[in-house]
Enzyme design. Structure first.
Site, PDB file in Angstrom:
ATOM      1  CG  ASN A  10      30.339  53.073 -17.415  1.00 20.99           C
ATOM      2  OD1 ASN A  10      29.743  54.147 -17.400  1.00 20.99           O
ATOM      3  ND2 ASN A  10      29.916  52.026 -18.129  1.00 20.99           N
ATOM      4  CE  LYS A  12      27.466  50.106 -16.346  1.00 21.70           C
ATOM      5  NZ  LYS A  12      26.991  48.734 -16.496  1.00 21.70           N
ATOM      6  CG  HIS A  94      29.017  50.059 -21.924  1.00 22.87           C
ATOM      7  ND1 HIS A  94      27.833  49.428 -21.624  1.00 22.87           N
ATOM      8  CD2 HIS A  94      29.848  49.817 -20.887  1.00 22.87           C
ATOM      9  CE1 HIS A  94      27.954  48.839 -20.439  1.00 22.87           C
ATOM     10  NE2 HIS A  94      29.175  49.057 -19.972  1.00 22.87           N
ATOM     11  CD  GLU A  96      24.956  49.184 -19.511  1.00 21.41           C
ATOM     12  OE1 GLU A  96      25.162  50.389 -19.313  1.00 21.41           O
ATOM     13  OE2 GLU A  96      25.318  48.294 -18.716  1.00 21.41           O
ATOM     14  CD  GLU A 166      32.678  46.517 -19.810  1.00 23.15           C
ATOM     15  OE1 GLU A 166      32.951  46.776 -18.636  1.00 23.15           O
ATOM     16  OE2 GLU A 166      31.793  47.103 -20.445  1.00 23.15           O
ATOM     17  N   GLY A 172      26.858  43.855 -14.456  1.00 22.42           N
ATOM     18  CA  GLY A 172      25.784  44.190 -13.525  1.00 22.42           C
ATOM     19  C   GLY A 172      25.030  42.986 -12.998  1.00 22.42           C
ATOM     20  CB  SER A 212      30.346  41.406 -11.724  1.00 22.77           C
ATOM     21  OG  SER A 212      29.010  41.569 -12.187  1.00 22.77           O
TER      22      SER A 212
HETATM   23  P1  PGA Z   1      29.508  46.286 -13.612  1.00 20.25           P
HETATM   24  O1  PGA Z   1      29.554  47.099 -15.013  1.00 20.25           O
HETATM   25  O2  PGA Z   1      30.868  46.459 -12.976  1.00 20.25           O
HETATM   26  O3  PGA Z   1      28.410  46.938 -12.828  1.00 20.25           O
HETATM   27  O4  PGA Z   1      29.236  44.879 -13.961  1.00 20.25           O
HETATM   28  C1  PGA Z   1      30.690  47.082 -15.819  1.00 20.25           C
HETATM   29  C2  PGA Z   1      30.451  47.913 -17.056  1.00 20.25           C
HETATM   30  O5  PGA Z   1      29.346  47.878 -17.610  1.00 20.25           O
HETATM   31  O6  PGA Z   1      31.358  48.647 -17.522  1.00 20.25           O
END
Ligand code: PGA
Length: 248
Positions: A10, A12, A94, A96, A166, A172, A212
């Site tokens: 992803n 983003k 997601h 976000e 997640e 992140g 992460s």
């Molecule tokens: P990250 O994001 O690997 O940067 O923690 C994962 C995600 O949001 O799908």
């Protein structure tokens, strides 16, 4: 039950057109076939990433979609648009989208249904906040999001749905769930799927872990019995680390 692993990147809101083309090309060159590899670029670069990966084993998906097929929804992208481009997957819900853009679980469920109606494979994201976890609400939150996300589906559509667990506190932040913490939630998700749709169907659903994931922790996470892949954010922006996660 053997489930083919699925590792998705992803991106983003990152990359420019040139960077998207270069990153997708590099992943396509290094991609093998043992794992399903999916690139999830920004919507405006879907066509270029589809082009860069055309003669490879890599699939392409979108980060979001609107449940309606068309209409007055300024700034949105529909399922028929994604299908007409050649996208195969779409991320729904997601964290976000849930927490930054205020999308409800019911709205996300509409997206999951619309994805199937358009022949797209939804990747339904679920996950608890740190506050939820500390209050002992992890399973309640995750399973509520799961139920709402799958609400409009027939049993026959469940195996063709990917779930991504997640934990919001791991996205992140560099703070990964331990393999045991992740496995525990994955097992709860599969148990709920078995309760609702039967063990045979539940055994076919792929459940990714996200938050992460890096080359250094992927093997241990993916070694857990109910972790069938990874949804990778930051580490998917570097082709070598994304491919290293797939290798793991
Ligand atoms: P990250 O994001 O690997 O940067 O923690 C994962 C995600 O949001 O799908």
């Amino acid at each position: 039950m053997s489930r083919k692993r699925i590792v998705a990147g992803n991106w983003k809101m990152n990359t420019t057109l040139e960077e998207a083309h270069a990153l997708a090309s590099e992943v396509a060159r290094g991609a093998g076939e043992e794992v399903d590899l999916v690139l999830i670029p920004p919507t405006c670069f879907l066509a270029t990433v589809l082009d860069a990966t055309a003669s490879s084993a890599v699939s392409v998906g979108a980060q979001n979609m609107h449940p309606a097929a068309s209409g007055a929804f300024t700034g949105e992208t529909s399922g028929p648009m994604l299908t007409s481009l050649g996208a195969q997957y779409v991320v729904c819900g997601h964290s976000e989208r849930r927490h930054v853009f205020g999308e409800s679980s019911a709205f996300i469920g509409e997206k999951v249904s619309a994805a199937h109606a358009n022949g797209l494979i939804p990747i339904l994201c679920v996950g608890e906040t740190l506050e939820d976890r500390e209050a002992g609400r992890t399973d309640a939150v995750v399973l509520d999001q799961l139920e709402a996300g799958l609400q409009g589906l027939e049993s026959s559509q469940i195996p063709g749905t990917v779930i991504a667990y997640e934990p919001v506190w791991a996205i992140g932040t560099g703070r990964t769930a331990s393999p045991e913490q992740a496995q525990e939630v994955h097992a709860s998700i599969r148990a709920r799927l078995a309760e609702r749709f039967g063990g045979e169907i539940a055994g076919r659903v792929r459940i990714q872990y996200g938050g992460s994931v890096k080359p250094g922790n992927a093997a241990e996470l993916l070694g857990q019995p109910d972790i069938d892949g990874a949804l990778v954010g930051g580490a998917s922006l570097v082709a070598s680390s994304f491919l290293a996660i797939a290798d793991a």
